[in-house]
Design an enzyme around this catalytic site. Structure first.
Site, short mmCIF file in Angstrom:
data_model
loop_
_atom_site.label_atom_id
_atom_site.label_comp_id
_atom_site.label_asym_id
_atom_site.label_seq_id
_atom_site.Cartn_x
_atom_site.Cartn_y
_atom_site.Cartn_z
N GLY A 417 0.86 -0.96 0.14
CA GLY A 417 0.02 -0.02 -0.17
C GLY A 417 0.90 1.23 0.12
O GLY A 417 2.11 1.32 0.24
N GLY A 419 0.40 5.75 0.31
CA GLY A 419 -0.31 6.90 0.46
C GLY A 419 0.48 8.03 0.96
O GLY A 419 1.52 8.05 0.81
N GLY A 420 -0.16 9.22 1.20
CA GLY A 420 0.35 10.40 1.66
C GLY A 420 1.14 10.18 2.81
O GLY A 420 2.12 10.93 3.17
N GLY A 422 2.88 7.42 3.65
CA GLY A 422 3.94 6.50 3.63
C GLY A 422 3.73 5.36 3.00
O GLY A 422 2.61 5.22 2.17
N VAL A 424 3.20 1.08 2.93
CA VAL A 424 3.00 -0.25 3.73
C VAL A 424 3.63 -1.39 2.92
O VAL A 424 3.58 -1.73 1.83
CB VAL A 424 1.57 -0.37 3.96
N LYS A 438 4.52 -0.12 8.32
CA LYS A 438 4.31 1.30 7.68
C LYS A 438 5.69 1.98 7.74
O LYS A 438 6.14 2.31 8.96
CB LYS A 438 3.10 1.81 8.31
N ASP A 533 -10.57 10.20 9.48
CA ASP A 533 -10.36 9.90 8.02
C ASP A 533 -11.21 8.57 7.82
O ASP A 533 -10.44 7.48 7.23
CB ASP A 533 -8.89 9.84 7.54
#
Ligand SMILES: *[C@@H]1O[C@H](CO)[C@@H](O)[C@H](O)[C@H]1NC(C)=O
Ligand SMILES: *[C@@H]1O[C@H](CO)[C@@H](O)[C@H](O)[C@H]1NC(C)=O
Ligand SMILES: *[C@@H]1O[C@H](CO)[C@@H](O)[C@H](O)[C@H]1NC(C)=O
Ligand SMILES: *[C@@H]1O[C@H](CO)[C@@H](O)[C@H](O)[C@H]1NC(C)=O
Ligand SMILES: *[C@@H]1O[C@H](CO)[C@@H](O)[C@H](O)[C@H]1NC(C)=O
Ligand SMILES: *[C@@H]1O[C@H](CO)[C@@H](O)[C@H](O)[C@H]1NC(C)=O
Ligand SMILES: *[C@@H]1O[C@H](CO)[C@@H](O)[C@H](O)[C@H]1NC(C)=O
Ligand SMILES: *[C@@H]1O[C@H](CO)[C@@H](O)[C@H](O)[C@H]1NC(C)=O
Ligand SMILES: *[C@@H]1O[C@H](CO)[C@@H](O)[C@H](O)[C@H]1NC(C)=O
Length: 731
Positions: A417, A419-420, A422, A424, A438, A533
């Protein structure tokens, strides 16, 4: 060897101490007056009697009356029992709140009593309703618990059972002073239900001594009576004037000689207890107060001679014999004292060695801890340290080499994964445990803060539907967080990017699980935690498709005395609460909004921002609302869902979702209500699909074990969290 001598002496004195402090507990007999067989110990007392009762504990004993009575907020109640030691008083009271009588409530405010949380149950009787226990007075309302009750066919309602059919029970929160309930219909069709089944439209909720209430069918038609029934209710009493520390300093300290003070468990005030070895009434001075127990006059615990001392006793052995002299101890032994001394000395040698080794080990361990602390501080962990210092989270500290090995040196193949926040990685630890790791992408202060924030929040949380943090590694330049590995990835992916279909039953369960996790965060943690979120890509699914809420980088705790915090607006487009967006004021209702969007996602399998038929970009929440009010819901609902659940059901879920999406936060339901209602719907649906009959789907639940209970005490401390988590499910 002076040092060794010292330890030897220390050890010997320790042994001596443990021997002599043996004591026994005797049953308590206190000075009381009686009123119709109920004993009335001080601080309670009969008005005009001696000693005069403490303020707030006045009891009247009518000459020809039916036992003692106490005045609570200007109403007299009969007393069934008073317990001095546990601080309980059982009264017969109409502690009832009725659905059809607005403002019907029962209050202990201004008295020295609270409802006992351990000996009562919040009980609700009625059909098709969620009874919520309100906390706080008008204006600052909160919910501190509740339960749901359904009615199915008449034959399913059985006497004696209070488990979700026509009657339900939940725990009473600690320190409760006021019973006031709010009732909502589960199906939203109370009147219709009423007509079909000829059951009353009104429910009632009451607090009653645990086990002393047995539901009977007749109660169902009596919920609307003008004078609610009197039932046994256990109150906890305590002496007001702060906790023990504070009370000791005050002149009105109630614990008299030879007694100890303990904070009452409801968190209000304190009570007293005779010190070990004394008995009597700890609130009284003199002969009725705590008196020495003469252990020697009763069944003497000694083999030979017994000497009573103040608060204790001693046994004596005849000359030339040694031992503790206790019947249940080593008794008295006749060997020469010299030999004993040598034998004991020899026997103690290994102990001594162990003791020395232990101290050495302790010193060494402390050194190690110091080194670790240095790393910890270096890694921008000052903030973390501040926050985590007060409690010991059972988090594992991983070494960087351990995680390096686990992820194949953070190879790209292991990425699961991005994302903003970091990246995973999937990792396999040397013990074959699969984990998700992460890693922050940049060493920027903002990201490190988010990591620390997540670490702090997750270490407070223990809920089966929240992803579990296993530990962290702060030795590396970029901090790393290690989580349990969740096999089936994000809900977003499952819904939108695969052809594998999730059944509506599973989707509804995922919704319930997510809602209960969020409700837990809002209610059961030390400070309410707002996730901030909530979205389908932050809801992970394990191998059984159990939901696990994840990514707490943006989450915020809200201090208990505040309803909101003002923050920089942060969230994801399509899920973000418009009110929060406008005002920057973050409340728990912001999560409710985002959850509403997820619920619609589950219903429609559409992304929250998606391309419409005619090139326009659509906001799912708004479009859904519009179609709903135009009665064109089926245009957007996933056909699979419509088929599996039936339109009536879809409509009910849609209604709930739209309530979550109300523009004004205060009009949205709380997460706990959403969780209860969804769970109720899930049961309805399950049963309906089992029965496959033509009966009205709104008449629900023939499963007698069905009972939704939500317990969430706002008084939980950090330490309690791991043991006492929110219960939402079947009894
Ligand atoms: C109160 O009743 C108990 C037994 O129920 C009895 O032992 C005690 O002596 C009575 N006390 C008084 C003051 O009458
Ligand atoms: C007191 O208790 C006794 C036996 O438990 C009972 O026979 C008697 O009727 C009681 N008296 C009152 C006034 O309740
Ligand atoms: C009163 O309470 C005590 C202690 O909790 C208990 O042992 C006793 O059985 C109770 N008596 C009645 C009449 O409920
Ligand atoms: C309920 O109580 C509130 C506040 O005490 C009051 O304003 C309102 O008029 C009451 N409603 C009824 C129906 O008594
Ligand atoms: C309980 O009874 C008292 C006295 O009859 C009455 O004033 C009060 O309103 C009742 N409480 C409830 C909650 O019905
Ligand atoms: C109820 O809310 C008040 C503040 O509104 C708080 O002081 C009290 O501790 C709460 N009680 C419970 C049992 O949650
Ligand atoms: C009982 O409560 C009242 C009102 O809060 C208080 O003034 C009084 O001191 C309390 N009594 C005791 C013995 O704590
Ligand atoms: C009572 O509570 C206070 C504050 O929480 C605490 O400092 C004190 O040690 C407690 N006393 C006892 C006897 O538990
Ligand atoms: C009161 O003291 C007795 C012994 O003196 C002890 O057994 C009991 O647990 C204490 N009760 C409380 C509530 O601390």
């Amino acid at each position: 060897m002076p040092k060794t001598m010292f330890y030897l002496l220390l050890l010997l004195s320790l042994l001596f101490l443990t021997q002599t402090s043996a004591s026994s507990v005797y049953s308590m007999e206190s000075s009381t007056s009686n009123c119709s067989n109920v004993s009335i110990p001080y601080p309670f007392g009969i008005v005009g009697g001696n000693p005069a009762p403490a303020q707030g504990f006045e009891i009247t004993c009518p000459l020809y009356g039916s036992g003692p009575r106490i005045r609570i907020n200007n109403v007299m109640f009969g007393i069934i029992n008073i317990s001095l030691l546990d601080g309980f008083v059982t009264i017969s009271a109409n502690a009832t709140s009725q659905q059809c009588k607005r403002n019907s409530s029962f209050s202990l405010e201004g008295t020295n009593f609270t409802f006992s949380d351990t000996r009562n149950k919040f009980t609700a009787v009625g059909c098709d309703m969620v009874a919520m226990l309100l906390n706080g007075s008008h204006g600052s309302r909160g919910y501190s618990g509740g339960c749901a009750s359904f009615c199915s066919a008449k034959s399913d309602i059985v006497d004696g059972a209070c488990s979700g059919v026509a009657c339900c029970q939940a725990s009473v929160p600690k320190g409760l002073k006021r019973l006031e309930s709010e009732f909502t219909s589960i199906t939203g069709q109370l009147s219709r239900h009423n007509r079909v089944n000829n059951t009353p439209a009104c429910g009632e909720a009451f607090i009653v001594e645990q086990n002393s209430y047995a539901f009977s069918r007749g109660d169902l038609s009596n919920t609307n009576r003008d004078n609610p029934l009197y039932r046994p209710v256990v109150l906890e009493w305590s002496i007001y004037g702060g906790n023990c520390e504070e009370a000791r300093r005050s002149s009105s300290y109630a614990c008299k000689e030879n007694s100890d003070c303990y904070n009452s468990s409801n968190g209000i005030g304190y009570r007293c207890n005779c010190t070990d070895g004394f008995h009597g009434n700890p609130y009284l001075q003199g002969p009725d107060g705590c008196q020495d127990i003469d252990e020697c006059t009763m069944k003497s615990p000694c083999m030979h001679e017994c000497l009573n001392t103040k608060g204790n006793f001693r046994c004596k052995c005849p000359a030339g014999m040694t031992g503790d002299g206790l019947k249940e101890g080593s008794g008295c032994n006749g060997t020469g004292t010299m030999v004993i001394a040598i034998v004991t000395g020899l026997a103690l040698l290994p102990l001594l060695l162990i003791f020395m080794f232990w101290t050495y080990w302790l010193v060494k361990k402390r050194k190690l801890v110091k080194i670790r602390q240095r790393f910890f501080m270096q890694n921008g962990g000052m903030l973390l340290k501040q926050k985590l210092f007060s409690h010991s989270a059972p988090l594992r500290i991983f070494t960087s080499s351990e995680l390096d090995k686990a992820t194949n040196s953070f190879s790209d193949d292991n990425i699961i994964g991005r994302g903003g926040f970091g990246i995973v990685y999937k990792g396999i630890l040397f013990d074959q445990m699969v984990v998700a790791i992460k890693k922050a992408q940049r060493v920027d202060q903002n990201q490190i803060e988010q990591f620390v924030n997540e670490l702090v929040i997750l270490s407070q949380v223990n809920h089966k539907n929240v992803v579990q943090l296993l530990g962290c590694c702060l030795e590396t330049e970029l901090p790393l967080l290690v989580y349990e590995f969740i096999t089936n990835g994000a809900l977003f992916h499952r819904l939108h990017n695969t052809s594998v279909l999730i059944s509506w039953e599973d989707r509804l369960r995922i919704a319930v699980e997510t809602a209960s996790a969020l409700a837990y965060l809002h209610l059961a943690t030390k400070e309410p935690i707002i996730h901030r979120d909530v979205k389908s890509s932050n809801i992970l699914l394990d191998e059984n498709y159990t939901a696990k809420v994840s990514d707490f980088g943006a989450s915020r705790p809200i201090p208990r005395n505040q309803t909101h915090v003002t923050t920089l607006v942060q969230g994801t487009l399509g899920y973000m609460d418009p009110e929060y967006f406008q005002t920057s004021q973050l409340t728990e209702k912001s999560d409710v909004y985002s959850f509403g969007v997820v619920l619609i996602e589950l219903l429609t399998r559409q992304k929250p921002i998606y391309d419409g038929k005619t090139d326009d970009v659509r906001n799912l929440a708004w479009h859904f609302g519009m179609l709903f009010y135009q009665n064109q819901l089926l245009e957007i609902v996933d056909p699979q869902v419509a088929e599996e659940a039936g339109t009536k059901h879809v409509k009910t879920v849609a209604q709930l979702a739209l309530r979550c999406l109300r523009l004004k936060g205060e009009e949205r339901p709380r997460m706990i209500e959403v969780a209860i209602e969804l769970e109720a719907l899930r049961r309805l649906m399950k049963q309906h699909s089992v029965q496959q009959t033509e009966t009205d789907p709104l008449l629900c639940e023939s499963n007698h074990n069905a009972d939704v209970i939500i317990e969430a005490s706002s008084r939980l401390s950090l330490d309690d969290i791991s043991e006492e988590s929110m219960v939402l499910g079947c009894k």
